[in-house]
Design a protein around this motif. Structure first.
Motif, PDB file in Angstrom:
ATOM      1  N   UNK A  12      45.500  15.619  11.318  1.00  0.00           N
ATOM      2  CA  UNK A  12      46.441  14.533  11.098  1.00  0.00           C
ATOM      3  C   UNK A  12      45.905  13.684   9.956  1.00  0.00           C
ATOM      4  N   UNK A  13      46.790  13.289   9.060  1.00  0.00           N
ATOM      5  CA  UNK A  13      46.356  12.478   7.922  1.00  0.00           C
ATOM      6  C   UNK A  13      47.353  11.375   7.637  1.00  0.00           C
ATOM      7  N   UNK A  37      55.608  10.652  10.328  1.00  0.00           N
ATOM      8  CA  UNK A  37      56.042   9.273  10.176  1.00  0.00           C
ATOM      9  C   UNK A  37      57.099   8.954  11.234  1.00  0.00           C
ATOM     10  N   UNK A  38      56.912   7.855  11.921  1.00  0.00           N
ATOM     11  CA  UNK A  38      57.893   7.418  12.906  1.00  0.00           C
ATOM     12  C   UNK A  38      57.665   7.957  14.305  1.00  0.00           C
ATOM     13  N   UNK A  42      52.304   6.304  15.727  1.00  0.00           N
ATOM     14  CA  UNK A  42      51.957   6.497  14.308  1.00  0.00           C
ATOM     15  C   UNK A  42      52.392   5.256  13.526  1.00  0.00           C
ATOM     16  N   UNK A  43      51.442   4.673  12.827  1.00  0.00           N
ATOM     17  CA  UNK A  43      51.724   3.513  11.992  1.00  0.00           C
ATOM     18  C   UNK A  43      51.688   3.964  10.542  1.00  0.00           C
ATOM     19  N   UNK A  44      52.765   3.740   9.822  1.00  0.00           N
ATOM     20  CA  UNK A  44      52.827   4.127   8.419  1.00  0.00           C
ATOM     21  C   UNK A  44      53.188   5.585   8.220  1.00  0.00           C
ATOM     22  N   UNK A  45      52.975   6.049   6.997  1.00  0.00           N
ATOM     23  CA  UNK A  45      53.296   7.421   6.608  1.00  0.00           C
ATOM     24  C   UNK A  45      52.175   8.352   7.051  1.00  0.00           C
TER      25      UNK A  45
END
Length: 71
Positions: A12-13, A37-38, A42-45
């Motif tokens: 995961x990145x 994303x979403x 998960x926060x951010x891209x």
């Protein structure tokens, strides 16, 4: 590209660019990433990619180098 430690056959990145654009760029090169994303938690891209065979991993690393280091 901020890759987190993994405990499965994927990594995961967090990314600074839009994950959808990154996933589309890799797909054009026949490498499939998951846009995370979403997703819950998960926060951010963010993206996820699989750890596969050595030749496939080398293709992924070469493509990632092209996009993130040279592009």
């Amino acid at each position: 590209l901020n890759v987190l430690p993994g405990e499965a056959n994927f990594l995961f990145a967090g990314v600074e660019r839009p994950a959808a654009e990154i996933c589309a760029w890799f797909l054009d090169r026949k490498i499939i990433l998951r846009n995370c994303t979403g997703l819950p938690g998960v926060v951010g891209e963010a993206i996820r990619f699989a750890v596969r065979t050595r030749p496939e991993n080398e293709r992924l690393v070469a493509a990632a180098t092209e996009l993130f280091c040279e592009g």
